[in-house]
Design a protein around this motif. Structure first.
Motif, short mmCIF file in Angstrom:
data_model
loop_
_atom_site.label_atom_id
_atom_site.label_comp_id
_atom_site.label_asym_id
_atom_site.label_seq_id
_atom_site.Cartn_x
_atom_site.Cartn_y
_atom_site.Cartn_z
N LYS A 45 0.85 -1.20 0.00
CA LYS A 45 0.00 0.00 0.00
C LYS A 45 0.89 1.26 0.00
O LYS A 45 0.61 2.23 -0.69
CB LYS A 45 -0.94 0.00 1.21
CG LYS A 45 -2.02 -1.08 1.13
CD LYS A 45 -2.93 -1.11 2.36
CE LYS A 45 -3.86 -2.30 2.35
NZ LYS A 45 -4.71 -2.39 3.55
N GLY A 168 -12.32 -13.12 9.41
CA GLY A 168 -11.09 -13.18 8.61
C GLY A 168 -10.01 -14.00 9.28
O GLY A 168 -8.86 -13.58 9.41
N SER A 171 -6.51 -14.72 7.64
CA SER A 171 -5.55 -13.62 7.40
C SER A 171 -4.47 -13.69 8.47
O SER A 171 -4.61 -14.38 9.49
CB SER A 171 -6.28 -12.28 7.46
OG SER A 171 -6.69 -12.02 8.79
N SER A 172 -3.43 -12.93 8.22
CA SER A 172 -2.31 -12.92 9.16
C SER A 172 -2.75 -12.36 10.53
O SER A 172 -2.53 -12.98 11.58
CB SER A 172 -1.23 -12.05 8.52
OG SER A 172 -0.09 -12.10 9.25
N THR A 192 -13.83 -17.82 7.24
CA THR A 192 -12.78 -18.01 6.23
C THR A 192 -13.49 -18.50 4.97
O THR A 192 -14.69 -18.76 5.00
CB THR A 192 -11.75 -19.08 6.64
OG1 THR A 192 -12.40 -20.36 6.67
CG2 THR A 192 -11.13 -18.82 8.01
N SER A 193 -12.73 -18.72 3.91
CA SER A 193 -13.29 -19.46 2.78
C SER A 193 -13.31 -20.94 3.19
O SER A 193 -12.61 -21.34 4.13
CB SER A 193 -12.46 -19.24 1.52
OG SER A 193 -11.13 -19.59 1.77
N TYR A 211 -17.35 -17.04 4.64
CA TYR A 211 -17.72 -15.62 4.57
C TYR A 211 -18.52 -15.28 3.31
O TYR A 211 -19.06 -14.18 3.20
CB TYR A 211 -16.51 -14.70 4.75
CG TYR A 211 -15.40 -14.80 3.73
CD1 TYR A 211 -15.51 -14.23 2.46
CD2 TYR A 211 -14.19 -15.42 4.05
CE1 TYR A 211 -14.47 -14.30 1.55
CE2 TYR A 211 -13.15 -15.50 3.14
CZ TYR A 211 -13.30 -14.94 1.89
OH TYR A 211 -12.27 -15.01 0.99
N LEU A 280 -2.65 0.97 15.61
CA LEU A 280 -1.86 0.31 16.65
C LEU A 280 -1.59 1.33 17.76
O LEU A 280 -0.94 2.34 17.53
CB LEU A 280 -0.55 -0.15 16.03
CG LEU A 280 0.33 -1.00 16.90
CD1 LEU A 280 -0.33 -2.33 17.22
CD2 LEU A 280 1.65 -1.25 16.22
N VAL A 336 -3.00 -13.33 -0.87
CA VAL A 336 -2.53 -14.61 -0.37
C VAL A 336 -3.67 -15.26 0.43
O VAL A 336 -4.59 -14.58 0.86
CB VAL A 336 -1.29 -14.46 0.54
CG1 VAL A 336 -0.09 -14.02 -0.27
CG2 VAL A 336 -1.56 -13.49 1.68
#
Ligand SMILES: NC(=O)c1ccc[n+]([C@@H]2O[C@H](COP(=O)([O-])OP(=O)(O)OC[C@H]3O[C@@H](n4cnc5c(N)ncnc54)[C@H](OP(=O)(O)O)[C@@H]3O)[C@@H](O)[C@H]2O)c1
Length: 347
Positions: A45, A168, A171-172, A192-193, A211, A280, A336
């Motif tokens: 990004k 999610g 995801s990480s 998730t998928s 999802y 954060l 990913v």
């Protein structure tokens, strides 16, 4: 010791590998020889938009793992030769020495955690930004305010009847959130998928939902019936994931939703649903240590040692050094699935 870094010279250009100054640690810092670095969505990004850059050229990278080669004069918790994972904070400090995509990085000792000898650098490096983000969103009082787990103590038994939704889970950030909440004793519902259902259960989710299922909110509400819902964490924060999380919380009687992205447009919120948006937190509510840093210090090394924390998502490793970073950024930009793209710098 000679340093090289992957420089981003301006918005939209490819990384250029060039000699870089060898940083030296300030009193509170350590110098790390990076053996592996991981790539996060924020890296592509920034490459695409120039966001968060105050000065060009810029060096990306938040996740590093390697060996401590020099210790600042005020550091007592770490020694030369320690194997560590660390959070490289150039996005906050705007100091190139603190960036991850280089051979040597200085970072605060408080952002650095020793890792067990059994854990390879390419596994340990999947954590820093993801674990810190998830821990801040879950445990900081200004976010969900959940009681954090202790790596060395069993989960509190009274947590068992409490449910959290983590949207999610492949995801990480979502994977870290599942592991932290499971270690805190909460019952974790996630999305998730379908191909990642087993993955999410393997890291601690009690139930996983597709999802893309139109009836997902009803199914989540049914799964939460009879339990106390402590809140929801949207680790994706798209408009549709946000809307589904809001509908879920409304249907179970209200609650707080924590988001991983502060920029997502908020819908009109029903009564009883509060949204706290994700940055954060760098300081705790009274200006002291933020809670995620305690989790980071307590949980990362010990959790890896005693098996409460698994190095997930699995690393997708690109060998061959800094030259592979651009390829890694392109992979993450493409998307990913339950993988962390990791570039190995030292074989
Ligand atoms: N605020 C902060 O400090 C902070 C820190 C870190 C990250 N972030 C942001 O948080 C977001 C996630 O980062 P990340 O590194 O965790 O991402 P990631 O690992 O690259 O995310 C990929 C995963 O997202 C899942 N996914 C995609 N769309 C989904 C949806 N609609 N519902 C549920 N799951 C979905 C996919 O699951 P399947 O494979 O199962 O389809 C895939 O496994 C990014 O936008 C990132 O910039 C913010």
């Amino acid at each position: 010791m000679m340093n090289k870094a992957a420089f981003l010279n301006s918005t939209g250009t490819s990384l250029a590998i060039q000699d870089a100054p060898l940083p030296h640690p300030e009193a509170h810092e350590v110098l790390i020889r990076n053996h592996a670095v991981a790539i996060n969505p924020v890296d592509y990004k920034i490459q695409d938009t120039g966001a968060l850059v105050s000065k060009w050229p810029y060096v990306l990278g938040e996740d590093i793992a390697g060996e401590v080669v020099e210790v600042g004069s005020g550091v007592t918790s770490l020694q030369k030769g320690d194997r560590v994972a660390a959070f490289a904070l150039n996005i906050v400090t705007q100091n190139q020495a603190n960036a991850g995509f280089q051979l040597y990085t200085t970072t605060a000792a408080s952002m650095t955690s020793r890792i067990p000898d059994t854990v390879v650098f390419t596994d340990a490096v999947v954590f820093p930004l993801g674990l810190a983000t998830a821990a801040g969103a879950l445990f900081s009082t200004e976010y969900l305010g959940i009681d954090p787990p202790k790596a060395s103590a069993p989960a509190l038994p009274e947590s068992k009847g409490k449910v959290i939704l983590i949207w999610g889970g492949a995801s990480s950030v979502g994977s870290c959130a599942i592991q932290l909440c499971a270690a805190a004793g909460l019952t974790v519902l996630t999305t998730t998928s379908t191909k990642n259902f087993e993955y999410a259960k393997d890291i601690g989710a009690a139930e996983t939902f597709d999802y893309l299922d139109d009836a997902i909110v009803e199914k989540l509400v049914k799964a939460a019936r009879g339990k106390e819902v402590v809140g929801a964490y949207d680790a994706i924060s798209s408009e549709s994931s946000l809307a589904a999380c809001v509908n879920f919380l409304h249907a179970v009687g209200g609650g707080k939703l924590s988001l991983t992205l502060a920029s997502t447009k908020l819908p009109d919120l029903p009564e009883g649903v509060k949204v706290v948006a994700g940055r954060l937190p760098l300081q705790g509510p009274h200006g002291g240590e933020p809670i995620w840093r305690q989790v980071w210090t307590d949980f990362l090394g010990t959790g890896l040692q005693n098996g409460k924390l698994k190095a997930k998502p699995d690393a997708h490793i690109l060998g061959g050094g800094l030259e592979r970073l651009q390829e890694g950024l392109d992979l993450v930009r493409k998307g990913v699935s339950a993988k962390k793209v990791v570039v190995e710098l030292v074989k």
